[in-house]
Every structure is written in C-alpha cells, then in structure tokens.
Motif scaffolding. Sequence first.
Motif, short mmCIF file in Angstrom:
data_model
loop_
_atom_site.label_atom_id
_atom_site.label_comp_id
_atom_site.label_asym_id
_atom_site.label_seq_id
_atom_site.Cartn_x
_atom_site.Cartn_y
_atom_site.Cartn_z
N CYS A 181 0.84 -1.19 0.00
CA CYS A 181 0.00 0.00 0.00
C CYS A 181 0.88 1.24 0.00
N ASN A 182 0.69 2.12 -0.98
CA ASN A 182 1.36 3.41 -0.97
C ASN A 182 0.39 4.50 -1.42
N MET A 213 -7.78 2.36 -5.35
CA MET A 213 -8.78 2.34 -4.29
C MET A 213 -8.63 1.14 -3.34
N LYS A 214 -8.09 0.04 -3.85
CA LYS A 214 -8.04 -1.17 -3.03
C LYS A 214 -6.82 -1.25 -2.12
N LYS A 215 -5.84 -0.38 -2.34
CA LYS A 215 -4.62 -0.50 -1.54
C LYS A 215 -4.84 -0.23 -0.05
N PRO A 216 -5.56 0.83 0.34
CA PRO A 216 -5.82 1.00 1.78
C PRO A 216 -6.59 -0.17 2.39
N ALA A 217 -7.50 -0.75 1.61
CA ALA A 217 -8.27 -1.90 2.10
C ALA A 217 -7.33 -3.08 2.35
N ARG A 218 -6.33 -3.27 1.51
CA ARG A 218 -5.38 -4.37 1.70
C ARG A 218 -4.60 -4.17 2.99
N LEU A 219 -4.21 -2.92 3.24
CA LEU A 219 -3.44 -2.65 4.45
C LEU A 219 -4.29 -2.90 5.69
N LEU A 220 -5.54 -2.50 5.65
CA LEU A 220 -6.45 -2.77 6.78
C LEU A 220 -6.61 -4.27 7.00
N ARG A 221 -6.68 -5.02 5.91
CA ARG A 221 -6.80 -6.47 6.02
C ARG A 221 -5.58 -7.06 6.71
N ASP A 222 -4.42 -6.44 6.47
CA ASP A 222 -3.20 -6.91 7.09
C ASP A 222 -3.22 -6.70 8.60
N CYS A 223 -3.95 -5.68 9.05
CA CYS A 223 -4.07 -5.45 10.49
C CYS A 223 -4.84 -6.59 11.16
N ILE A 224 -5.75 -7.18 10.42
CA ILE A 224 -6.59 -8.25 10.97
C ILE A 224 -5.90 -9.60 10.87
N ARG A 225 -5.36 -9.89 9.69
CA ARG A 225 -4.67 -11.16 9.47
C ARG A 225 -3.40 -10.91 8.68
N ASN A 273 6.66 -10.49 -4.18
CA ASN A 273 5.99 -10.29 -2.91
C ASN A 273 5.40 -8.89 -2.78
N LEU A 274 4.21 -8.82 -2.20
CA LEU A 274 3.62 -7.53 -1.84
C LEU A 274 4.18 -7.16 -0.46
N MET A 275 5.26 -6.40 -0.46
CA MET A 275 5.91 -6.08 0.80
C MET A 275 5.02 -5.16 1.62
N SER A 276 4.72 -5.59 2.83
CA SER A 276 3.82 -4.88 3.73
C SER A 276 4.59 -4.37 4.94
N LYS A 322 4.62 10.33 9.48
CA LYS A 322 5.30 9.17 10.06
C LYS A 322 4.76 8.78 11.42
N ARG A 323 3.98 9.67 12.04
CA ARG A 323 3.50 9.42 13.40
C ARG A 323 2.01 9.07 13.47
N VAL A 324 1.27 9.34 12.42
CA VAL A 324 -0.18 9.13 12.46
C VAL A 324 -0.50 7.65 12.26
N PRO A 325 -1.23 7.02 13.18
CA PRO A 325 -1.58 5.60 13.02
C PRO A 325 -2.23 5.34 11.66
N PHE A 326 -1.91 4.21 11.07
CA PHE A 326 -2.37 3.77 9.75
C PHE A 326 -1.77 4.60 8.63
N VAL A 327 -1.88 5.94 8.72
CA VAL A 327 -1.31 6.80 7.68
C VAL A 327 0.20 6.59 7.58
N LYS A 328 0.84 6.27 8.69
CA LYS A 328 2.30 6.08 8.69
C LYS A 328 2.73 4.92 7.80
N ASP A 329 1.80 4.03 7.45
CA ASP A 329 2.13 2.88 6.61
C ASP A 329 1.72 3.05 5.15
N LEU A 330 1.29 4.26 4.76
CA LEU A 330 0.81 4.48 3.40
C LEU A 330 1.87 5.02 2.44
N GLY A 331 3.07 5.27 2.95
CA GLY A 331 4.13 5.80 2.10
C GLY A 331 4.61 4.79 1.07
N GLY A 332 5.41 5.24 0.13
CA GLY A 332 5.78 4.41 -1.00
C GLY A 332 6.99 3.52 -0.82
#
Length: 263
Positions: free
Chosen positions: A146-147, A161-173, A195-198, A237-247
């Motif tokens: 996700c970037n 549109m699906k990239k943030p959803a993938r990252l959220l899914r990673d939080c669950i499993r 690999n989809l590096m997460s 870099k400090r905001v939860p979830f948003v911190k993982d959206l960089g490229g």
Amino acid sequence: MNERFQYSREFYERDKNYLDHLEQKEGDPSWFRDYYTAVLEHSTPASRILDCGCGTGITTAHLHEDRPLIEGVDFSETYVARARRRGGYFRRMDLTALEFPDATFDVVCSADAVEHVPALERALAEMDRVLKPGGVFVLQTPNLWCNLVSVNYARTPRNIMKKPARLLRDCIRTRLRTVEEYELDVVAGDRDACNLMSPIWLRRHFRGQGYRLLSFTTYSAFFEPRGLVRMALGCLKRVPFVKDLGGRIVMAAAKRDGIMSKS
C-alpha cells in the motif's frame, strides 16, 4: 505460477533493459539516501557487512568507500560479473543458501531485493543466521502492499482504491502475500516483483524473530526534506495507519543477543 511472475535466473541473465534500469536508478545516490544513512549509522569502518541482492554493485561500492569490509552477493552471474568491475568483494550466491558460517557479519543490509524473492522467509532466515547477535539488519523495499500514490501499479481506479483496504486487512490477518495472488499489474522496475511487501508484516516478522526495531518508515524521500516538507513528513510518520501508506520502506532492526532465527 504464471510465467509473468516467475522468479527465474533466466530473467536476470537476459533482460538487458532491466539491467540498464537498475544501473540508472542505482547511479542516483538520492534514491538510497536514507538506506545509506542507516547502514553507516549502525556500523563502523571495522564492521563486516553483507549486502544481499547487490545487483550490479553500485550501492555496495558506494558503501565500500566508508565501509571497506563490505561484501555483496547476488544470484545472477550477469549482475555479479558487472559488479566485479567495481571491485573484488562480490560473489554469486543464492539468498536462500548463503555460504557463510553462522554469526559472521555485524550488519546485513538489502536494498530493493526482498520483494523479488519467492522463498522470502527462508532468505530472511538465512540473513538472520549469518548476522551476529547484537548486529543490525537494514532493509529498503518498495511498499508494494500500500502506498499513497500508485507508482508501482498501473494507475487504474481498482489498484488505487483497493490499496488502503489491503493494508487494513493486514491489520486483521497478517501474512506474506504475493503479487500474483492479487493479479496486480506491477509496472516499471518492479514488474518482476513477487511479494507484496507490507510494512505491518515486516514489523511483526522481525519482532517475532527477536529483533528490536531501531527505525522504521514508509516515507523515505528521494531528497533532503526541509521546512514545511520536513514537518509534513514528520507528521505523516506518526499518524496511526497513515504512517504505513508511504511508497518506500526503510528499516533498521537490532538482533537481540543470543537470539537466532526460527527455521
């Protein structure tokens, strides 16, 4: 596996366009600015360093100027032959079967390579095996999971549109997922990615292997940020979830004394 996603030595031995792409990218020091900083910060001129997936050796040679005990390994004979023009500290070697004794290196580093290795967990276990207890692992990889901007995929609404959803899914499993699994059309220099590096998977994997994260960001810039740009990146870099959206992910993690990898 679909031939388009097959990780084969043949691709790297024959695809001259990809080789030229790497030479051009790696020739720009700004591309690896944060990666170089992390390696140098966690080592000394006396440190033994292993650069895994060194490609044509440009990044290894750059680090060699300050860290003369660095060695570079790559499984492509074509790439290693090109790298040896820069010095004699390169060897052809598969990352899943490193030909070094346990606990050989003070630092193990890898830039833009792990996303291309199908047996990634086995390769990471090998890198861990040759790293000394208390040593540091430095990793750079595109955030293919996700970037914020669609630089790694074709810019279709579906991909964006699906990239943030993938990252959220990673939080669950959290698990390691592949490009082929999601039928993504990876473009440009990542077209052979496996690999989809997460960022979530990487953090959990290294912590589970007994590492302490020293630094971790997905907002590694190609330039020295200043002023408002630096402030904005600092906030992201400090905001939860948003911190993982960089490229792009750049990580440094310390291996705890006495901890060896789980096979």
